[in-house]
Scaffold this motif. Structure first.
Motif, mmCIF file in Angstrom:
data_model
loop_
_atom_site.group_PDB
_atom_site.id
_atom_site.type_symbol
_atom_site.label_atom_id
_atom_site.label_comp_id
_atom_site.label_asym_id
_atom_site.label_seq_id
_atom_site.Cartn_x
_atom_site.Cartn_y
_atom_site.Cartn_z
ATOM 1 N N UNK A 143 0.836 -1.202 0.000
ATOM 2 C CA UNK A 143 0.000 0.000 0.000
ATOM 3 C C UNK A 143 0.873 1.256 0.000
ATOM 4 N N UNK A 144 1.850 1.295 0.892
ATOM 5 C CA UNK A 144 2.708 2.472 0.974
ATOM 6 C C UNK A 144 3.528 2.654 -0.306
ATOM 7 N N UNK A 145 4.024 1.557 -0.849
ATOM 8 C CA UNK A 145 4.868 1.632 -2.043
ATOM 9 C C UNK A 145 4.109 2.190 -3.240
ATOM 10 N N UNK A 146 2.832 1.868 -3.345
ATOM 11 C CA UNK A 146 2.013 2.331 -4.477
ATOM 12 C C UNK A 146 1.423 3.710 -4.217
ATOM 13 N N UNK A 147 0.949 3.938 -3.008
ATOM 14 C CA UNK A 147 0.175 5.149 -2.740
ATOM 15 C C UNK A 147 1.021 6.375 -2.401
ATOM 16 N N UNK A 148 2.148 6.199 -1.773
ATOM 17 C CA UNK A 148 2.982 7.354 -1.428
ATOM 18 C C UNK A 148 3.423 8.144 -2.660
ATOM 19 N N UNK A 149 3.889 7.477 -3.746
ATOM 20 C CA UNK A 149 4.245 8.246 -4.950
ATOM 21 C C UNK A 149 3.058 9.023 -5.529
ATOM 22 N N UNK A 150 1.854 8.450 -5.450
ATOM 23 C CA UNK A 150 0.662 9.149 -5.945
ATOM 24 C C UNK A 150 0.359 10.365 -5.077
ATOM 25 N N UNK A 151 0.586 10.241 -3.785
ATOM 26 C CA UNK A 151 0.390 11.370 -2.885
ATOM 27 C C UNK A 151 1.387 12.488 -3.195
ATOM 28 N N UNK A 152 2.636 12.103 -3.389
ATOM 29 C CA UNK A 152 3.667 13.095 -3.694
ATOM 30 C C UNK A 152 3.399 13.771 -5.033
ATOM 31 N N UNK A 153 2.739 13.046 -5.950
ATOM 32 C CA UNK A 153 2.392 13.618 -7.248
ATOM 33 C C UNK A 153 1.083 14.407 -7.186
ATOM 34 N N UNK A 154 0.443 14.416 -6.016
ATOM 35 C CA UNK A 154 -0.815 15.133 -5.792
ATOM 36 C C UNK A 154 -1.912 14.658 -6.742
ATOM 37 N N UNK A 155 -1.909 13.360 -7.024
ATOM 38 C CA UNK A 155 -2.908 12.769 -7.915
ATOM 39 C C UNK A 155 -4.015 12.167 -7.049
ATOM 40 N N UNK A 156 -4.980 13.002 -6.672
ATOM 41 C CA UNK A 156 -6.014 12.562 -5.740
ATOM 42 C C UNK A 156 -6.891 11.463 -6.334
ATOM 43 N N UNK A 157 -7.233 11.571 -7.606
ATOM 44 C CA UNK A 157 -8.102 10.577 -8.236
ATOM 45 C C UNK A 157 -7.457 9.194 -8.197
#
Length: 242
Positions: free
Chosen positions: A182-196
């Motif tokens: 979960x962290x490996x996939x979701x943290x990069x999306x958070x840093x990219x500010x990709x909420x969707x």
């Protein structure tokens, strides 16, 4: 002065505590001995409680709704489930945990003004779970053993059997992998500010992924016949229910 009964009493107390922990965790098995994954994640109601608030927030926020509106919808949905649980006289902790979690996420997002931070508390929660499981593995009290051992009727006897202890350590690693993924996939999306994308991955890797990990952990730790050698050279068979 200690008596011979004291070790047995202490063992019974530990077994009782392990049983209570497994019961509170909600892990259940079917009559055929297999884990009941749906019931273990709270049934259909549990799935809805876990999915609906985050789904509402993600949909509303990504279609352009204001942050306050999106957060309000998520909190309102969680509150509805909480009230329904109270009306049905479900345990108070179960009734309040869901709405409290959503409220914390909403508070963090409101403070920052950034919708992506709605998901930040989940990162800390996953990290805490990883730490707890790693500690349990290091001290040879794997959480999977505490969960599954009581359900299978092994109580804490698995700790004195190297094969069973190893099986539950591997099962615990599987659940650690779920949290780490979960962290490996979701943290990069958070840093990219990709909420969707972040909201979508949070939903997909929430209850469904946990259920899969729980099932795999159950299968990996499934006991088989163990034939230990006794002092007289004969053998006795131990078979725990799957």
């Amino acid at each position: 002065m200690s008596t011979p009964e004291q070790p047995d009493e202490a063992r019974q107390d530990l077994n009782s505590l392990a049983g209570q922990y497994a019961s509170r965790a909600g892990v259940e098995r079917r009559e055929d001995g297999q884990i009941d994954v749906l019931k273990s994640v709270g049934g259909v109601r549990g799935l809805a409680e876990a999915i609906v608030p985050g789904l509402l927030f993600t949909l509303l926020y990504t279609v352009g709704a204001e942050l306050n509106v999106s957060l309000g919808a998520a909190v309102a949905a969680a509150a509805v489930f909480s009230v329904a649980n109270l009306i049905q006289r479900r345990p108070l902790m179960q009734s309040l945990t869901g709405v409290a979690g959503v409220a914390i996420c909403a508070f963090v997002a409101l403070r920052s003004g950034d919708g992506a931070t709605y998901f930040v508390p989940g990162f800390y929660l996953n990290g805490a779970y990883i730490l707890a499981f790693l500690i349990s593995i290091a001290v040879k009290w794997p959480v999977a053993g505490l969960l599954f051992g009581a359900i299978r009727g092994e109580n804490l006897d698995w700790r004195s059997r190297p094969v069973r202890l190893k099986a539950y350590i591997w099962a615990s690693w599987i659940i650690v992998a779920v949290f780490a993924l979960r962290l490996a996939v979701q943290l990069p999306l958070f840093l990219a500010d990709n909420v969707a994308a972040l909201g979508t991955m949070r939903l997909a890797m929430g209850v469904p992924l946990y259920a899969l990990g729980l099932w795999l952990a159950w299968v990996v730790s499934r006991p088989s016949a163990i034939v230990p050698e006794t002092a007289g050279g004969t053998a006795s068979t131990f078979v725990a229910g799957d």
